[in-house]
Design a protein around this motif. Structure first.
Motif, PDB file in Angstrom:
ATOM      1  N   TRP A 196       0.797  -1.225   0.000  1.00 21.77           N
ATOM      2  CA  TRP A 196       0.000   0.000   0.000  1.00 21.77           C
ATOM      3  C   TRP A 196       0.832   1.280   0.000  1.00 21.77           C
ATOM      4  O   TRP A 196       0.450   2.273  -0.615  1.00 21.77           O
ATOM      5  N   GLY A 237      -7.890  -1.194   0.545  1.00 19.66           N
ATOM      6  CA  GLY A 237      -8.051  -2.254  -0.439  1.00 19.66           C
ATOM      7  C   GLY A 237      -7.776  -1.791  -1.855  1.00 19.66           C
ATOM      8  O   GLY A 237      -7.097  -2.478  -2.628  1.00 19.66           O
ATOM      9  N   CYS A 238      -8.282  -0.616  -2.217  1.00 19.24           N
ATOM     10  CA  CYS A 238      -8.075  -0.104  -3.567  1.00 19.24           C
ATOM     11  C   CYS A 238      -6.616   0.239  -3.812  1.00 19.24           C
ATOM     12  O   CYS A 238      -6.089   0.007  -4.906  1.00 19.24           O
ATOM     13  N   ILE A 240      -4.001  -1.217  -2.458  1.00 16.39           N
ATOM     14  CA  ILE A 240      -3.277  -2.482  -2.660  1.00 16.39           C
ATOM     15  C   ILE A 240      -3.530  -3.014  -4.066  1.00 16.39           C
ATOM     16  O   ILE A 240      -2.606  -3.417  -4.784  1.00 16.39           O
ATOM     17  N   ALA A 241      -4.805  -3.014  -4.488  1.00 16.31           N
ATOM     18  CA  ALA A 241      -5.138  -3.512  -5.829  1.00 16.31           C
ATOM     19  C   ALA A 241      -4.436  -2.703  -6.908  1.00 16.31           C
ATOM     20  O   ALA A 241      -3.890  -3.262  -7.879  1.00 16.31           O
ATOM     21  N   ALA A 242      -4.436  -1.370  -6.771  1.00 18.08           N
ATOM     22  CA  ALA A 242      -3.800  -0.513  -7.779  1.00 18.08           C
ATOM     23  C   ALA A 242      -2.299  -0.737  -7.825  1.00 18.08           C
ATOM     24  O   ALA A 242      -1.704  -0.800  -8.914  1.00 18.08           O
ATOM     25  N   VAL A 244      -0.610  -3.463  -6.932  1.00 21.05           N
ATOM     26  CA  VAL A 244      -0.339  -4.784  -7.505  1.00 21.05           C
ATOM     27  C   VAL A 244      -0.513  -4.721  -9.027  1.00 21.05           C
ATOM     28  O   VAL A 244       0.277  -5.295  -9.786  1.00 21.05           O
ATOM     29  N   GLY A 245      -1.551  -4.016  -9.480  1.00 21.05           N
ATOM     30  CA  GLY A 245      -1.755  -3.875 -10.913  1.00 21.05           C
ATOM     31  C   GLY A 245      -0.651  -3.088 -11.591  1.00 21.05           C
ATOM     32  O   GLY A 245      -0.346  -3.319 -12.763  1.00 21.05           O
ATOM     33  N   GLY A 267     -10.170   5.015  -8.110  1.00 22.49           N
ATOM     34  CA  GLY A 267     -11.103   4.157  -7.391  1.00 22.49           C
ATOM     35  C   GLY A 267     -12.260   4.947  -6.813  1.00 22.49           C
ATOM     36  O   GLY A 267     -13.432   4.545  -6.918  1.00 22.49           O
ATOM     37  N   VAL A 326      -6.951  -0.503 -12.629  1.00 25.11           N
ATOM     38  CA  VAL A 326      -7.363  -1.425 -11.566  1.00 25.11           C
ATOM     39  C   VAL A 326      -8.108  -0.675 -10.477  1.00 25.11           C
ATOM     40  O   VAL A 326      -9.120  -1.161  -9.947  1.00 25.11           O
ATOM     41  N   GLY A 327      -7.620   0.518 -10.121  1.00 29.56           N
ATOM     42  CA  GLY A 327      -8.324   1.312  -9.115  1.00 29.56           C
ATOM     43  C   GLY A 327      -9.726   1.676  -9.567  1.00 29.56           C
ATOM     44  O   GLY A 327     -10.688   1.599  -8.794  1.00 29.56           O
ATOM     45  N   SER A 330     -12.007  -1.345  -9.422  1.00 27.21           N
ATOM     46  CA  SER A 330     -12.303  -1.650  -8.014  1.00 27.21           C
ATOM     47  C   SER A 330     -13.381  -0.720  -7.475  1.00 27.21           C
ATOM     48  O   SER A 330     -14.300  -1.153  -6.777  1.00 27.21           O
TER      49      SER A 330
END
Length: 347
Positions: A196, A237-238, A240-242, A244-245, A267, A326-327, A330
């Motif tokens: 993050w 959460g967003c 982390i997803a962004a 990782v993407g 996001g 990704v954001g 999400s």
């Protein structure tokens, strides 16, 4: 409102008002020196109310009148419970928006303060400090998805760089940078905060100002509407997803030397769009012009038109398109799910 009569006993007056309520007649009793005066609000039902009063005075303790009183009290209790439940589900946006921004959007303010503090500590994300011993370099290495010095040393110790040198005659740092072994080095050693923390890094004044201004504009609106704890979970959460993407290999448009709050901002943009479209209260977070600009920026980013030009000193800069994408996806998913939940009837 019309007066239909008086009753001497207050308890009988209360029972009669309940009897009228059970019959669907809105009435009230008003105590005075000569007893309790009965007033009826619906003048179209005065005749019916007077007829009930005549029957009631004849035998106020009749079973039908006692049962009507019980029925009326039960209906009042149920109405009070429904009203209490409704109050719990009602959010006074006027009260929220009248409060200072640090009270109605504390998560947003904390994110802005942390981002600004990191920018100051790292010299606005100066990558020239990355391999040095200055504070800025240490902070950058501690927040990026990977600590490059630790990763290079670890790969060298395992023979990865020696293998590359034996194959090509030179150690190709760029080739090593672009491997999953390098990019996942710190995460495999349990440094999970790195999933993050790149959100807090910004490269340059323009990058920081643009993201912080957008966060200050969008964050308080979404936070006031959905609540601080929901926003905090979403940002975690967003983000982390962004990140990782965005850590994909260079050939796929990714990069490990990346950061910024823009993945979270996209996001929030997706979240707000879904709430505008599907939430039963139809909140408005973005005017059409803002929606157009942000969507256009997202699309143009994937074309490469927004990337900085390459120079002799380096490869320029690249937009973190996958982090944005990704954001955004999400946020769309979270907003749609929240809208579905809000559309369910309250029990």
């Amino acid at each position: 409102m019309r007066q239909i009569g008086k009753l001497d006993d207050p308890s009988y007056a209360e029972r009669f008002v309940d009897l009228l309520a059970a019959s669907g007649i809105d009435a009230k009793g008003e105590a005075g020196s000569g007893g309790v005066t009965i007033w009826v609000r619906d003048e179209d039902r005065l005749t019916e109310a007077r007829a009930l009063l005549t029957r009631f005075v004849a035998d106020p303790d009749a079973a039908e009148f006692r049962e009507a009183q019980v029925k009326a009290r039960r209906a009042r209790d149920e109405a009070a419970k429904r009203q209490q439940t409704t109050r719990r589900h009602v959010v006074s946006m006027r009260d929220r928006w009248s409060a200072p921004v640090h009270r109605r959007a504390p998560v947003t303010i904390v994110l802005i303060c942390l981002s600004c503090a990191v920018a100051l500590a790292t010299g606005m994300g100066d990558s020239q400090q990355l391999l040095g011993d200055q504070l800025g370099g240490q902070v950058l290495r501690g927040l990026l998805i990977v600590d490059p010095i630790a990763a290079f040393e670890g790969l060298e110790a395992t023979g990865a760089t020696r293998t590359a040198e034996a194959a090509s005659g030179v150690i190709d740092d760029a080739a090593i940078d672009d491997t999953w072994a390098f990019r996942g080095w710190s995460l495999r050693r349990g440094e999970l905060w790195r999933l993050w923390t790149p959100c807090l890094i910004h490269f340059g004044v323009v990058h920081l100002l643009f993201n912080m201004l957008m966060l200050y504009r969008v964050g308080p609106m979404v936070e006031s509407f959905s609540g601080s704890w929901r926003l905090a979970l979403f940002v975690l959460g967003c983000g982390i997803a962004a990140n990782v993407g965005g850590v994909l290999p260079e050939a796929a448009g990714g990069g490990w030397l990346a950061g910024g709050m823009s993945g979270v901002l996209y996001g929030l943009f997706g979240w707000g769009l879904m709430l505008q479209r599907y939430h039963r209260s139809r909140p408005v977070f973005f005017p059409p012009s803002t929606v157009f600009i942000l969507l256009l920026w997202l699309v143009l980013g994937f074309t490469g038109m927004l990337d900085g030009p390459s120079t002799d000193a380096g490869g320029g800069y690249r937009i973190a398109n996958w982090a944005h994408g990704v954001g955004f996806v999400s946020g769309l998913a979270v907003g749609y799910l929240q809208s579905l939940v809000s559309s369910r009837p309250s029990v």
